[in-house]
Each structure stands twice: as C-alpha cells, then as structure tokens.
Design an enzyme around this catalytic site. Structure first.
Site, PDB file in Angstrom:
ATOM      1  N   SER A 127       0.852  -1.197   0.000  1.00  0.00           N
ATOM      2  CA  SER A 127       0.000   0.000   0.000  1.00  0.00           C
ATOM      3  C   SER A 127       0.881   1.238   0.000  1.00  0.00           C
ATOM      4  O   SER A 127       2.009   1.222   0.516  1.00  0.00           O
ATOM      5  CB  SER A 127      -0.851  -0.036   1.266  1.00  0.00           C
ATOM      6  OG  SER A 127      -1.395   1.234   1.541  1.00  0.00           O
ATOM      7  N   TYR A 183      -1.346  -0.896  10.902  1.00  0.00           N
ATOM      8  CA  TYR A 183      -1.618  -1.506   9.589  1.00  0.00           C
ATOM      9  C   TYR A 183      -0.437  -1.272   8.643  1.00  0.00           C
ATOM     10  O   TYR A 183       0.082  -2.196   8.020  1.00  0.00           O
ATOM     11  CB  TYR A 183      -2.914  -0.921   8.994  1.00  0.00           C
ATOM     12  CG  TYR A 183      -3.083  -1.208   7.518  1.00  0.00           C
ATOM     13  CD1 TYR A 183      -3.391  -2.497   7.063  1.00  0.00           C
ATOM     14  CD2 TYR A 183      -2.929  -0.202   6.557  1.00  0.00           C
ATOM     15  CE1 TYR A 183      -3.529  -2.763   5.705  1.00  0.00           C
ATOM     16  CE2 TYR A 183      -3.080  -0.456   5.207  1.00  0.00           C
ATOM     17  CZ  TYR A 183      -3.377  -1.734   4.783  1.00  0.00           C
ATOM     18  OH  TYR A 183      -3.510  -1.991   3.439  1.00  0.00           O
ATOM     19  N   LYS A 220       2.411  -3.844   6.647  1.00  0.00           N
ATOM     20  CA  LYS A 220       2.755  -3.851   5.214  1.00  0.00           C
ATOM     21  C   LYS A 220       4.271  -3.671   5.042  1.00  0.00           C
ATOM     22  O   LYS A 220       4.908  -4.356   4.242  1.00  0.00           O
ATOM     23  CB  LYS A 220       2.013  -2.738   4.474  1.00  0.00           C
ATOM     24  CG  LYS A 220       0.522  -2.978   4.345  1.00  0.00           C
ATOM     25  CD  LYS A 220       0.230  -4.105   3.379  1.00  0.00           C
ATOM     26  CE  LYS A 220      -1.210  -4.566   3.435  1.00  0.00           C
ATOM     27  NZ  LYS A 220      -1.484  -5.835   2.805  1.00  0.00           N
TER      28      LYS A 220
HETATM   29  P1  NAD Z   1     -10.728  -7.351   1.737  1.00  0.00           P
HETATM   30  O1  NAD Z   1     -10.893  -7.314   3.200  1.00  0.00           O
HETATM   31  O2  NAD Z   1     -11.945  -7.177   0.878  1.00  0.00           O
HETATM   32  O3  NAD Z   1      -9.988  -8.694   1.299  1.00  0.00           O
HETATM   33  C1  NAD Z   1      -9.038  -9.334   2.115  1.00  0.00           C
HETATM   34  C2  NAD Z   1      -9.460 -10.788   2.246  1.00  0.00           C
HETATM   35  O4  NAD Z   1      -8.517 -11.495   3.062  1.00  0.00           O
HETATM   36  C3  NAD Z   1     -10.832 -10.962   2.902  1.00  0.00           C
HETATM   37  O5  NAD Z   1     -11.631 -11.745   2.067  1.00  0.00           O
HETATM   38  C4  NAD Z   1     -10.523 -11.678   4.226  1.00  0.00           C
HETATM   39  O6  NAD Z   1     -11.563 -12.548   4.604  1.00  0.00           O
HETATM   40  C5  NAD Z   1      -9.229 -12.402   3.889  1.00  0.00           C
HETATM   41  N1  NAD Z   1      -8.345 -12.695   5.029  1.00  0.00           N
HETATM   42  C6  NAD Z   1      -7.890 -11.835   5.968  1.00  0.00           C
HETATM   43  N2  NAD Z   1      -7.069 -12.468   6.823  1.00  0.00           N
HETATM   44  C7  NAD Z   1      -6.985 -13.753   6.410  1.00  0.00           C
HETATM   45  C8  NAD Z   1      -6.295 -14.908   6.880  1.00  0.00           C
HETATM   46  N3  NAD Z   1      -5.516 -14.867   7.963  1.00  0.00           N
HETATM   47  N4  NAD Z   1      -6.452 -16.081   6.225  1.00  0.00           N
HETATM   48  C9  NAD Z   1      -7.241 -16.149   5.133  1.00  0.00           C
HETATM   49  N5  NAD Z   1      -7.925 -15.095   4.632  1.00  0.00           N
HETATM   50  C10 NAD Z   1      -7.793 -13.914   5.273  1.00  0.00           C
HETATM   51  O7  NAD Z   1      -9.631  -6.241   1.354  1.00  0.00           O
HETATM   52  P2  NAD Z   1      -9.191  -5.682  -0.060  1.00  0.00           P
HETATM   53  O8  NAD Z   1      -9.595  -4.260  -0.133  1.00  0.00           O
HETATM   54  O9  NAD Z   1      -9.603  -6.609  -1.138  1.00  0.00           O
HETATM   55  O10 NAD Z   1      -7.617  -5.692   0.128  1.00  0.00           O
HETATM   56  C11 NAD Z   1      -6.813  -6.748  -0.354  1.00  0.00           C
HETATM   57  C12 NAD Z   1      -5.368  -6.484   0.013  1.00  0.00           C
HETATM   58  O11 NAD Z   1      -4.946  -5.236  -0.561  1.00  0.00           O
HETATM   59  C13 NAD Z   1      -5.104  -6.341   1.522  1.00  0.00           C
HETATM   60  O12 NAD Z   1      -3.884  -6.955   1.819  1.00  0.00           O
HETATM   61  C14 NAD Z   1      -5.032  -4.848   1.726  1.00  0.00           C
HETATM   62  O13 NAD Z   1      -4.229  -4.520   2.836  1.00  0.00           O
HETATM   63  C15 NAD Z   1      -4.384  -4.402   0.440  1.00  0.00           C
HETATM   64  N6  NAD Z   1      -4.682  -2.994   0.100  1.00  0.00           N
HETATM   65  C16 NAD Z   1      -5.982  -2.593   0.003  1.00  0.00           C
HETATM   66  C17 NAD Z   1      -6.276  -1.267  -0.276  1.00  0.00           C
HETATM   67  C18 NAD Z   1      -7.703  -0.804  -0.388  1.00  0.00           C
HETATM   68  O14 NAD Z   1      -7.913   0.414  -0.430  1.00  0.00           O
HETATM   69  N7  NAD Z   1      -8.699  -1.653  -0.457  1.00  0.00           N
HETATM   70  C19 NAD Z   1      -5.231  -0.352  -0.480  1.00  0.00           C
HETATM   71  C20 NAD Z   1      -3.911  -0.808  -0.384  1.00  0.00           C
HETATM   72  C21 NAD Z   1      -3.651  -2.142  -0.103  1.00  0.00           C
HETATM   73  C1  UD1 Z   2      -7.111   4.587   3.866  1.00  0.00           C
HETATM   74  C2  UD1 Z   2      -5.920   4.255   4.688  1.00  0.00           C
HETATM   75  C3  UD1 Z   2      -4.901   3.538   3.836  1.00  0.00           C
HETATM   76  C4  UD1 Z   2      -5.523   2.293   3.248  1.00  0.00           C
HETATM   77  C5  UD1 Z   2      -6.793   2.673   2.495  1.00  0.00           C
HETATM   78  C6  UD1 Z   2      -7.527   1.448   2.064  1.00  0.00           C
HETATM   79  C7  UD1 Z   2      -5.875   5.969   6.422  1.00  0.00           C
HETATM   80  C8  UD1 Z   2      -5.128   7.146   6.999  1.00  0.00           C
HETATM   81  N1  UD1 Z   2      -5.387   5.451   5.284  1.00  0.00           N
HETATM   82  O1  UD1 Z   2      -6.665   5.481   2.839  1.00  0.00           O
HETATM   83  O2  UD1 Z   2      -3.780   3.178   4.585  1.00  0.00           O
HETATM   84  O3  UD1 Z   2      -4.615   1.663   2.385  1.00  0.00           O
HETATM   85  O4  UD1 Z   2      -7.663   3.437   3.332  1.00  0.00           O
HETATM   86  O5  UD1 Z   2      -8.151   0.800   3.110  1.00  0.00           O
HETATM   87  O6  UD1 Z   2      -6.863   5.531   6.981  1.00  0.00           O
HETATM   88  N2  UD1 Z   2     -12.892  10.907   3.616  1.00  0.00           N
HETATM   89  C9  UD1 Z   2     -13.885  11.798   3.967  1.00  0.00           C
HETATM   90  N3  UD1 Z   2     -15.042  11.295   4.490  1.00  0.00           N
HETATM   91  C10 UD1 Z   2     -15.261   9.955   4.675  1.00  0.00           C
HETATM   92  C11 UD1 Z   2     -14.241   9.052   4.302  1.00  0.00           C
HETATM   93  C12 UD1 Z   2     -13.067   9.567   3.789  1.00  0.00           C
HETATM   94  O7  UD1 Z   2     -13.723  12.997   3.824  1.00  0.00           O
HETATM   95  O8  UD1 Z   2     -16.323   9.577   5.174  1.00  0.00           O
HETATM   96  C13 UD1 Z   2     -11.652  11.430   3.037  1.00  0.00           C
HETATM   97  C14 UD1 Z   2     -10.425  11.095   3.853  1.00  0.00           C
HETATM   98  O9  UD1 Z   2     -10.132  12.107   4.764  1.00  0.00           O
HETATM   99  C15 UD1 Z   2      -9.364  10.984   2.748  1.00  0.00           C
HETATM  100  C16 UD1 Z   2     -10.130  10.558   1.502  1.00  0.00           C
HETATM  101  O10 UD1 Z   2     -11.499  10.818   1.785  1.00  0.00           O
HETATM  102  O11 UD1 Z   2      -8.826  12.243   2.508  1.00  0.00           O
HETATM  103  C17 UD1 Z   2      -9.956   9.087   1.194  1.00  0.00           C
HETATM  104  O12 UD1 Z   2     -10.216   8.360   2.392  1.00  0.00           O
HETATM  105  P1  UD1 Z   2     -10.239   6.770   2.425  1.00  0.00           P
HETATM  106  O13 UD1 Z   2     -11.107   6.238   1.343  1.00  0.00           O
HETATM  107  O14 UD1 Z   2     -10.518   6.358   3.827  1.00  0.00           O
HETATM  108  O15 UD1 Z   2      -8.745   6.381   2.007  1.00  0.00           O
HETATM  109  P2  UD1 Z   2      -7.359   6.848   2.638  1.00  0.00           P
HETATM  110  O16 UD1 Z   2      -7.528   7.496   3.935  1.00  0.00           O
HETATM  111  O17 UD1 Z   2      -6.620   7.574   1.582  1.00  0.00           O
END
Ligand code: NAD
Ligand code: UD1
Length: 337
Positions: free
Chosen positions: A126, A150, A154
């Site tokens: 991330s 978190y 990572k």
């Molecule tokens: P998500 O929660 O939808 O998917 C993660 C999945 O992992 C879930 O289905 C959960 O049940 C499974 N899981 C968690 N722990 C587990 C374990 N110990 N054993 C087996 N399964 C397990 O999240 P996502 O948004 O799809 O994110 C996927 C990956 O991308 C994560 O590693 C997250 O940290 C990373 N990531 C997500 C974002 C985002 O904004 N969504 C941003 C940056 C990185």
């Molecule tokens: C967050 C996490 C990031 C993670 C990502 C995906 C933090 C500080 N960062 O990113 O590490 O990888 O989620 O899970 O939590 N916002 C509003 N109102 C809302 C929700 C969000 O104004 O109700 C704003 C936030 O202040 C931010 C932007 O929208 O500026 C995006 O927020 P969000 O979707 O939560 O993502 P990040 O905070 O960028």
C-alpha cells in the site's frame, strides 16, 4: 510457465476482481480465504460470469496444517497474496491481531510455498508505506515509514520479502503498492462489500447517493491543497486487478524482487470526487465539512511511470467510470452479496 494461481484473500474486494481477470486471461484459479471480511458468493458470481470453476479452500493462512493440505492437493505455480486485515483505525485498537494476522499469516504462507517449491508471489502492499509524504508524486525509491500498525504490517512484510529474495535467487517477488482502489466491475456483479458503515470515501458516497446514509462528512477543508480537502490518487479496481496480471507475467522472466506503484498519477480532492460523482451519475451527494480525521495526510499520489516502463501497465479508467461503476454495484446489490 505460470498457469495455476493461488489467490489468498480471493473472495475479498480486490482479490475477487483479480480472480475474474485471471480466469479471463486463461489462468486457473485456486482461492484461500477465511471469510473474515468477505463472502464466498463473490466466487459463485465469477464462476457464473466466466463459465469457469474456482477451487475454494475455506482456511486461515495462520493454520499450518490447512496450508500444507492445500499445497499437497493443488499444483500451484504462483501466489497472489491479498489476504490481510486492512482497516487503519481498527489496527490502532487491536494492533497485535493485525501483526499476528498479516505478518504471521504471510510468514506461514511463505514457509508453505518454500516447502512446496512455489517461489513466485505478487504481494498487495500500500502507499501507506510512504508514511506522510514530503515530496510528490511518490516514487518507489522514496523513504519508507509506517504511521500506524496496519502500515507497519505492510512495511514489515515488504522487508520480509526483501530478505527472502536476498536469501535465495529462485524467488520472484512482485510488491505492488496500491494507491486508492475504488469502483467495481462494470457488470455490477462484484464489488466492495464493507461490513457496517464504510470507513472509506467511495463506498460511503455510494450509500449516501442511494439514501442509505444521510450525508457524507468531509474530513477537513483546511489542508494545504487547492480546495482545502485531502487529495488522493483513486484508481479503478479493474485497472488495479489487471496490473496484477502484468506483474504475474513479469515473474516468468525471473526478475527477483520488483516493486511498483499502482496508481493513476493524478490526485483528486474529496470535493473533486463528490463533484465528479454527482456529474457522472446525476445523483446528489449531500455533504458537510467536519474536522480533520486523525492520521490523514493532506495529499498522496503516485508516480506510476515505473509500472508503465517495466510492467507495461497504465491505468485506463478515469474518475467518471470509477463513480458510475461504484454506484452500479451499490444499486444492484443494496445489501451487498
Ligand atoms: P478485503 O478485506 O476485501 O480482502 C481481504 C481478504 O482477506 C478478505 O476476504 C478476508 O476474509 C481475507 N483474510 C484476511 N485475513 C486472512 C487470513 N488470515 N487467512 C485467510 N484469509 C484472510 O480487502 P481488499 O480491499 O480486497 O484488500 C486486499 C489487500 O490489498 C489487503 O492486503 C489490503 O491490505 C491491500 N490494500 C488494500 C487497499 C484498499 O484500499 N482496499 C489499499 C492498499 C492495499
Ligand atoms: C485509507 C488508509 C490507507 C488504506 C486505504 C484502504 C488511512 C489514513 N489510510 O486510505 O492506509 O490503504 O484506506 O483501506 O486511513 N474521507 C472523507 N469522508 C469519509 C471518508 C473519507 O472525507 O467519510 C476522506 C479522507 O479524509 C481521505 C479521503 O477521503 O482524505 C480518502 O479516504 P479513504 O477512502 O478512507 O482512504 P485513505 O484514507 O486515503
């Protein structure tokens, strides 16, 4: 040749989109997930859409025996590792659970892979590993710094993978640092299904747009950005999923450890996103400015040029498509899966 992919966390938001793209690109897919933050319905829908079967293992990555059984029973060529806990706020409340699940789960997965000679992995990192950025756009060689548990998980996993690659040249490891994935597959069949009230911006907006939530709280308008609200690099989840296919194909060249940002390179403020959503979908998003959310950086966006040069990947979908696709998923699945 890489053919069969184990997708950890494959029932989740990004993993499910990756499964669909993998099947469409001709790979075979095996999924492991403990369903702690997802439902297996995502996989049934993908099977229906593609006419292909996915082998699903309901198991926890921390369960050594279950991982051994999985690798015993399947012929895996590479792993896409999405499984993990991802809520920043929650990670500050139950940090040890985050360390145990994310780091412990990954360590266990890597040990099982090594034992079965599977040494190709794409890992979901991330942009949070850059901490609070001082210089933008963010490049892969910038300093790394965790600002919450978190992010620390990572970063620790990135270091673990770096050490692993240094210890054995047979490993091929792609670390992908995602910026802000949003949207859903255009079919509206799969998408983001957060439990309870969403923490993240786009799922909150879609719930406000359909009237399920009353109004969006905009966290701060006094940041040092053009309109005072925070700026982020939003990218369409399908572009993100496709980036994984490019990374996977790159592993066939035995690159060792490679690290890439996946973002668009373009920043949008919270108010920009609200306006873009209203314009693209015709749905008003009632909102109110409130105080800052602790821990938010004012602006975060990628320099995505390395992924273009080395992986041949570039985000194609713009903010309008992200908004329209996010809303379609919400409207077609008001209660999620
Ligand atoms: P998500 O929660 O939808 O998917 C993660 C999945 O992992 C879930 O289905 C959960 O049940 C499974 N899981 C968690 N722990 C587990 C374990 N110990 N054993 C087996 N399964 C397990 O999240 P996502 O948004 O799809 O994110 C996927 C990956 O991308 C994560 O590693 C997250 O940290 C990373 N990531 C997500 C974002 C985002 O904004 N969504 C941003 C940056 C990185
Ligand atoms: C967050 C996490 C990031 C993670 C990502 C995906 C933090 C500080 N960062 O990113 O590490 O990888 O989620 O899970 O939590 N916002 C509003 N109102 C809302 C929700 C969000 O104004 O109700 C704003 C936030 O202040 C931010 C932007 O929208 O500026 C995006 O927020 P969000 O979707 O939560 O993502 P990040 O905070 O960028």
């Amino acid at each position: 040749m890489i053919k069969t992919i184990l997708v950890t966390g494959g029932t989740g938001y990004i993993g499910s989109h990756a499964c669909l793209e993998l099947l469409e690109a001709g790979f075979d897919v095996v999924v492991v997930d403990n369903l702690s933050n997802s439902k297996s319905d995502s996989l049934s829908r993908i099977e229906e859409m593609t006419g292909r079967e996915i082998q699903f293992h309901l198991a926890d990555l921390r369960d050594e025996k279950a991982m051994k059984d999985l690798f015993d029973g399947e012929q895996i060529d590479a792993v896409m590792h999405f499984a993990g806990l991802k809520a920043v706020g929650e990670s500050t409340e139950i940090p040890v659970t985050y360390y145990q699940n994310n780091i412990g789960g990954t360590a266990n997965l890597l040990q099982a892979m090594a034992a079965y000679g599977v040494k190709n992995i794409v890992f979901s990192s991330s942009c949070t590993v850059y901490g609070a950025p001082e210089t933008l756009p963010l490049r892969e060689d910038f300093p790394l710094h965790a600002v919450n548990p978190y992010g620390q998980t990572k970063l620790t996993i990135e270091y673990m993978l770096r050490d692993l690659a240094a210890s054995d040249p047979d490993w091929n490891i792609s670390i992908l640092r995602y910026f802000n994935p949003v949207g859903a597959h255009r079919s509206g069949e799969i998408g983001e299904d957060p439990l309870g009230i969403p923490n993240n911006l786009m799922p909150y907006i879609t719930k406000v747009a359909v009237g399920e939530l009353e109004e969006l709280a905009v966290y701060g308008d006094d940041y040092d950005t053009p309109d005072g609200s925070c700026v982020r690099d939003y990218l369409h989840v399908v572009d993100l999923a496709r980036g994984h296919i490019n990374a996977l194909k790159k592993l066939d060249d035995n690159p060792g450890l490679i690290i890439h940002n996946l973002g668009t390179g373009r920043g949008y403020s919270v108010l920009d996103v609200i306006h873009a959503f209203e314009k693209a979908t015709g749905k008003p998003v009632p909102h109110r400015i409130v105080g800052r959310r602790p821990g938010d950086a004012s602006a975060v966006y990628a320099d995505p040029s390395l992924a273009e040069q080395e992986l041949g990947w570039k985000a194609k979908r713009g903010i309008d498509e992200m908004c329209v696709d996010a809303l379609r998923w919400q409207q077609q699945n008001p209660k999620g899966y």
